[in-house]
Write a protein that holds these residues in place. Structure first.
Motif, PDB file in Angstrom:
ATOM      1  N   VAL A  99      24.424  14.144  28.618  1.00 55.13           N
ATOM      2  CA  VAL A  99      23.780  15.434  28.376  1.00 55.13           C
ATOM      3  C   VAL A  99      22.408  15.189  27.750  1.00 55.13           C
ATOM      4  O   VAL A  99      22.259  14.338  26.863  1.00 55.13           O
ATOM      5  CB  VAL A  99      24.643  16.309  27.433  1.00 55.13           C
ATOM      6  CG1 VAL A  99      23.872  17.537  26.965  1.00 55.13           C
ATOM      7  CG2 VAL A  99      25.945  16.716  28.117  1.00 55.13           C
ATOM      8  N   THR A 100      21.423  15.929  28.219  1.00 52.16           N
ATOM      9  CA  THR A 100      20.098  15.924  27.603  1.00 52.16           C
ATOM     10  C   THR A 100      19.940  17.214  26.812  1.00 52.16           C
ATOM     11  O   THR A 100      20.137  18.301  27.350  1.00 52.16           O
ATOM     12  CB  THR A 100      18.994  15.828  28.667  1.00 52.16           C
ATOM     13  OG1 THR A 100      19.192  14.634  29.442  1.00 52.16           O
ATOM     14  CG2 THR A 100      17.618  15.775  28.016  1.00 52.16           C
ATOM     15  N   ALA A 101      19.622  17.092  25.544  1.00 56.03           N
ATOM     16  CA  ALA A 101      19.508  18.260  24.668  1.00 56.03           C
ATOM     17  C   ALA A 101      18.108  18.332  24.075  1.00 56.03           C
ATOM     18  O   ALA A 101      17.420  17.319  23.935  1.00 56.03           O
ATOM     19  CB  ALA A 101      20.553  18.179  23.554  1.00 56.03           C
ATOM     20  N   SER A 102      17.713  19.537  23.719  1.00 60.12           N
ATOM     21  CA  SER A 102      16.404  19.751  23.101  1.00 60.12           C
ATOM     22  C   SER A 102      16.590  20.229  21.664  1.00 60.12           C
ATOM     23  O   SER A 102      17.553  20.949  21.369  1.00 60.12           O
ATOM     24  CB  SER A 102      15.617  20.811  23.874  1.00 60.12           C
ATOM     25  OG  SER A 102      15.400  20.401  25.200  1.00 60.12           O
ATOM     26  N   PRO A 103      15.685  19.844  20.775  1.00 59.27           N
ATOM     27  CA  PRO A 103      15.778  20.315  19.386  1.00 59.27           C
ATOM     28  C   PRO A 103      15.269  21.739  19.233  1.00 59.27           C
ATOM     29  O   PRO A 103      14.228  22.087  19.784  1.00 59.27           O
ATOM     30  CB  PRO A 103      14.907  19.325  18.613  1.00 59.27           C
ATOM     31  CG  PRO A 103      13.961  18.760  19.607  1.00 59.27           C
ATOM     32  CD  PRO A 103      14.606  18.863  20.959  1.00 59.27           C
ATOM     33  N   GLU A 104      16.023  22.543  18.500  1.00 57.83           N
ATOM     34  CA  GLU A 104      15.550  23.880  18.133  1.00 57.83           C
ATOM     35  C   GLU A 104      14.687  23.801  16.878  1.00 57.83           C
ATOM     36  O   GLU A 104      13.650  24.439  16.770  1.00 57.83           O
ATOM     37  CB  GLU A 104      16.736  24.810  17.899  1.00 57.83           C
ATOM     38  CG  GLU A 104      16.362  26.211  17.453  1.00 57.83           C
ATOM     39  CD  GLU A 104      17.582  27.069  17.184  1.00 57.83           C
ATOM     40  OE1 GLU A 104      17.712  27.555  16.040  1.00 57.83           O
ATOM     41  OE2 GLU A 104      18.404  27.242  18.095  1.00 57.83           O
ATOM     42  N   LYS A 105      15.153  22.997  15.927  1.00 57.84           N
ATOM     43  CA  LYS A 105      14.374  22.743  14.715  1.00 57.84           C
ATOM     44  C   LYS A 105      14.797  21.408  14.126  1.00 57.84           C
ATOM     45  O   LYS A 105      15.903  20.931  14.375  1.00 57.84           O
ATOM     46  CB  LYS A 105      14.551  23.863  13.687  1.00 57.84           C
ATOM     47  CG  LYS A 105      15.962  24.067  13.194  1.00 57.84           C
ATOM     48  CD  LYS A 105      16.011  25.209  12.166  1.00 57.84           C
ATOM     49  CE  LYS A 105      17.436  25.458  11.677  1.00 57.84           C
ATOM     50  NZ  LYS A 105      17.495  26.521  10.648  1.00 57.84           N
TER      51      LYS A 105
END
Length: 268
Positions: A99-105
């Motif tokens: 899985v590739t995830a992105s940071p929200e904060k």
């Protein structure tokens, strides 16, 4: 039939609890790093940054909730675009279930000072934009009880995609290295790390053979508890400028149990 279904559900719950890999790691007292068993450290994260349109591995991380990753403060730089890869073994390969995830904060500890690493507080939390689905390849790490201290010579494993040796190559396959914990009383001696090391840190290694290295930063120090679950007691913080495997300069980790209240506060 209901009994069978209940047993299957119980097994699934156990598999996706914290600290119990679906694929148990191949642990031995091998000296020197080695390829990990694929997907046997399912909370291991690759933190990557974007440069010239390409993504590059920079640090490790630990999945501690379905939308939170623990890493080191020194891994975080402002004005840098990051992504996180979960469920990975070989960074160069397309792997089913990753899985590739992105940071929200990203929250760096407020007392972290990049000009004074020895001061401690080298810890950060990354909130993901979405919850990840746990699977056989993506699972949560257990964290130790607040203020718990590892005994000297506790056998732990550092994991990551860091360099195989000082100025060496970056591996594609996840590596693991056996490190024995060095107690604060020893590690703070002048012939070891002296006053550089603090009680809020964990020392492990220092045999001149196995250590964390560049690229392992932010990743976990995995130690097995009495109940068989793996707990992440450390976040890779720093090593010796003399080289990754320098004798009596063990790898130094941020001690996770010293930041239990901070982690809980940030995750609220």
């Amino acid at each position: 039939m209901l009994g069978i279904l209940f047993a299957v559900l119980s097994l699934a719950a156990a598999a996706f609890g914290c600290g119990v890999p679906f694929y148990p790691p191949a642990v031995s007292r091998v000296v020197g790093g080695e390829n990990a068993r694929p997907f046997s450290w399912p909370w291991q994260v690759s933190l990557q940054y974007q440069s010239s349109g390409q993504w590059h591995h920079s640090c490790g991380g630990t999945l501690i909730a379905t939308n939170w990753v623990l890493t080191a403060a020194h891994c975080i730089s402002s004005n840098t675009k990051y992504r996180l890869l979960l469920g990975k073994y070989n960074l160069a390969a397309e792997e089913q279930g990753s899985v590739t995830a992105s940071p929200e904060k990203i929250i760096v500890h407020q007392r972290w000072n990049p000009y004074n690493v020895a001061n401690g507080y080298d810890i950060a939390l990354i909130k993901l934009t979405q919850h990840v689905t746990l699977s056989d390849k993506i699972q949560l790490a257990c964290l130790p009880a607040a203020q718990s201290i590892l005994s000297s010579n506790t056998a732990c494993y550092v994991t990551g995609w860091g360099r195989l040796q000082t100025n060496g190559a970056l591996p594609d396959d996840l590596q693991q290295g056996l490190l024995l914990v060095v107690g604060y009383a020893t590690c703070s001696q002048p012939s070891w790390w002296g006053s550089t090391v603090k009680t809020s840190m964990v020392c492990a290694g220092g045999d001149g053979i196995t250590s964390s290295c560049n690229g392992d930063s932010g990743g976990p120090l995995n130690c097995q508890s009495a109940n068989g679950r793996w707990e992440v007691h450390g976040v890779v913080s720093f090593g010796s400028s003399l080289g990754c495997n320098y004798y009596r300069k063990p790898s130094v980790f941020t001690r996770v149990s010293a930041y239990d209240s901070w982690i809980k506060q940030v995750k609220l």
